[in-house]
Design an enzyme around this catalytic site. Structure first.
Site, PDB file in Angstrom:
ATOM      1  N   LYS A  14      11.981  -7.545 -38.098  1.00  0.00           N
ATOM      2  CA  LYS A  14      10.532  -7.748 -38.053  1.00  0.00           C
ATOM      3  C   LYS A  14      10.058  -8.066 -36.641  1.00  0.00           C
ATOM      4  O   LYS A  14       9.110  -7.471 -36.159  1.00  0.00           O
ATOM      5  CB  LYS A  14      10.100  -8.889 -38.984  1.00  0.00           C
ATOM      6  CG  LYS A  14      10.936  -9.056 -40.221  1.00  0.00           C
ATOM      7  CD  LYS A  14      10.591  -8.094 -41.330  1.00  0.00           C
ATOM      8  CE  LYS A  14      11.667  -8.151 -42.388  1.00  0.00           C
ATOM      9  NZ  LYS A  14      11.345  -7.606 -43.662  1.00  0.00           N
ATOM     10  N   TRP A  27      13.807 -14.653 -51.792  1.00  0.00           N
ATOM     11  CA  TRP A  27      13.744 -13.212 -51.517  1.00  0.00           C
ATOM     12  C   TRP A  27      14.464 -12.467 -52.639  1.00  0.00           C
ATOM     13  O   TRP A  27      15.571 -12.857 -53.031  1.00  0.00           O
ATOM     14  CB  TRP A  27      14.400 -12.931 -50.150  1.00  0.00           C
ATOM     15  CG  TRP A  27      14.494 -11.472 -49.797  1.00  0.00           C
ATOM     16  CD1 TRP A  27      13.511 -10.524 -49.916  1.00  0.00           C
ATOM     17  CD2 TRP A  27      15.628 -10.795 -49.256  1.00  0.00           C
ATOM     18  NE1 TRP A  27      13.971  -9.308 -49.482  1.00  0.00           N
ATOM     19  CE2 TRP A  27      15.268  -9.442 -49.073  1.00  0.00           C
ATOM     20  CE3 TRP A  27      16.914 -11.204 -48.901  1.00  0.00           C
ATOM     21  CZ2 TRP A  27      16.139  -8.493 -48.554  1.00  0.00           C
ATOM     22  CZ3 TRP A  27      17.789 -10.261 -48.382  1.00  0.00           C
ATOM     23  CH2 TRP A  27      17.402  -8.916 -48.204  1.00  0.00           C
ATOM     24  N   ASP A  60      18.332 -18.707 -43.544  1.00  0.00           N
ATOM     25  CA  ASP A  60      18.012 -17.303 -43.344  1.00  0.00           C
ATOM     26  C   ASP A  60      16.758 -17.244 -42.482  1.00  0.00           C
ATOM     27  O   ASP A  60      15.702 -17.747 -42.876  1.00  0.00           O
ATOM     28  CB  ASP A  60      17.769 -16.636 -44.717  1.00  0.00           C
ATOM     29  CG  ASP A  60      17.636 -15.129 -44.598  1.00  0.00           C
ATOM     30  OD1 ASP A  60      17.591 -14.624 -43.464  1.00  0.00           O
ATOM     31  OD2 ASP A  60      17.572 -14.457 -45.652  1.00  0.00           O
TER      32      ASP A  60
HETATM   33  C1  LMR Z   1      10.884  -7.670 -47.945  1.00  0.00           C
HETATM   34  O1  LMR Z   1      11.139  -8.748 -48.490  1.00  0.00           O
HETATM   35  O2  LMR Z   1       9.978  -6.917 -48.316  1.00  0.00           O
HETATM   36  C2  LMR Z   1      11.687  -7.248 -46.736  1.00  0.00           C
HETATM   37  O3  LMR Z   1      12.567  -8.253 -46.376  1.00  0.00           O
HETATM   38  C3  LMR Z   1      12.353  -5.941 -46.923  1.00  0.00           C
HETATM   39  C4  LMR Z   1      13.479  -5.977 -47.901  1.00  0.00           C
HETATM   40  O4  LMR Z   1      14.551  -5.493 -47.533  1.00  0.00           O
HETATM   41  O5  LMR Z   1      13.318  -6.439 -49.026  1.00  0.00           O
END
Ligand code: LMR
Length: 395
Positions: A243, A127, A208
């Protein structure tokens, strides 16, 4: 003082919200930030959330501080949702956190108190905010191979061999399900192999879980957490209700910590609450109170499960629809990997230049890595989207 600052770069994901909003084209498509969307393109408040909020309005008697750990009923319900009945609950402590990000940030501070020299290993890719968030808190980070960009599969052997070389005590950041950004999750056998390495090497899993319920269902999506919690002495789990309850802006999540024994659990509990006090003092209550009402009322819980399944099914069907349309509009290119992904995301597998072209020429917005949020696809926009993608592909 502030004159010494340079402007920060726009966030790779959140920056797309404003860019898309400011695009005047009617046929623009937002596949950027990971939020659920209806076939009409809205991110709704779940009906069950509205009902629970009404109950709160009618019954809440005080808004006084709730304490650093948040609400005990919320924490207990979330701990059960995440870990199930069989987990060693006497060794677990769970606190309410301001969303998954808040939970990660508290975990980072706790890790720095407990083991300041440790390294956190994150998947490559992970992420987009994991590295700045955890690194910004002061943690040292390294990456392990995860996604094969050519073959669109998990590099499981390379991942395992990287982890086999990690020093004992290091921390492995894992995505419980719906890996963000790739959408590819290890199989149950692969999770078992990852767990074996974690145990052999004396690593600490840090899971996570931002999408419980978005891949298969609440139980199956918790497989990694439940498999590991039964086998490791220590573990960290960050979870988010953004989510699966659609409570994005209300900032609801948890941080759970597994200690080696009950005595240490008490110490960890005191330390994590002390960390919270030094960062934001107490968590926001509203969203967590809503979640607790839903999880502890049979009718509301059943209604939530239906809405969750509806979101999951729509995302999955839009993913297949896009794969179908791409095989029609770009028959010489293989997009079959889209079908293997789970949850909101997958990579299209196109270059950053092609992503830029899609934005400029077609008003199609996605993260530079070509991660798409499948929930932004609708029956109405999918043909245009597939044509736009096909137009950027080499002949
Ligand atoms: C994403 O990856 O788009 C979501 O988890 C929102 C974020 O905060 O990045």
């Amino acid at each position: 003082m502030f004159e010494s600052l340079q402007a920060a770069k726009a966030d790779a994901i959140l920056g797309l919200i404003a860019e898309h909003r400011n695009d005047p084209r009617d046929n623009k498509i937002d596949l950027g930030v990971g939020v659920y969307r209806t076939p009409e393109g809205h991110t709704p408040v779940l009906d069950v959330v509205k009902k629970a909020e009404q109950i709160l309005v009618d019954t809440q008697v005080s808004k006084t501080y709730i304490g650093t750990a948040g609400a005990a009923d919320f924490n207990a319900s979330m701990q059960a949702l995440i870990f199930g009945d069989e987990a060693p609950h006497d060794r677990l402590t769970t606190i309410q956190a301001p969303g998954g990000s808040g939970s990660l940030r508290v975990a980072a501070s706790l890790i720095l108190r407990a083991a300041p020299d440790t390294t956190v290993w994150a998947s490559e890719p992970t992420w987009a905010n994991h590295i700045p968030l955890l690194g910004g808190a002061g943690l040292r980070l390294k990456s392990y191979p995860y996604y094969d960009t050519d073959r669109h599969v998990i590099r499981i052997d390379e991942m395992l061999s990287a982890l086999r070389k990690a020093p004992a005590g290091d921390i492995v950041l894992l995505h419980a399900c719906c890996h963000n950004p790739s959408g590819l999750d290890p199989s149950e056998d692969e999770w078992a192999a990852i767990t074996d390495v974690v145990v052999e090497r004396g690593l600490v899993p840090f899971i996570d879980m931002a999408y419980q319920g978005f891949a298969k269902d609440l139980e199956a999506d918790a497989f990694a957490v439940r498999h590991m919690v039964a086998r490791v002495p220590e573990m960290i789990v960050s979870s988010s209700c953004s989510k699966n309850f659609g409570l994005y802006r209300d900032r609801v999540g948890t941080l759970s910590l597994l200690s080696a024994d009950e005595e240490n659990r008490g110490i960890v509990d005191s330390q994590v609450n002390n960390v919270v006090r030094t960062i934001y003092s107490v968590p926001p209550d509203h969203g967590a109170a809503v979640v607790s009402l839903i999880l502890n009322n049979d009718a509301l819980r059943s209604a939530w499960l239906l809405e969750l399944a509806e979101m999951r099914d729509r995302i999955q069907s839009m993913r297949s629809l896009l794969a179908d349309k791409l095989s029609e509009k770009a028959p010489d290119h293989d997009f079959s990997h889209l079908r293997r992904a789970a949850g909101m995301f997958c990579f299209l597998g196109i270059s950053a230049e092609q992503v830029a072209e899609l934005k400029k020429d077609y008003g199609v917005y996605m993260v530079d890595s070509s991660r798409i949020n499948v929930a932004g696809i609708t029956e109405d926009n999918v043909s245009y989207l597939a044509e736009a993608i096909a137009a950027t592909l080499p002949a």
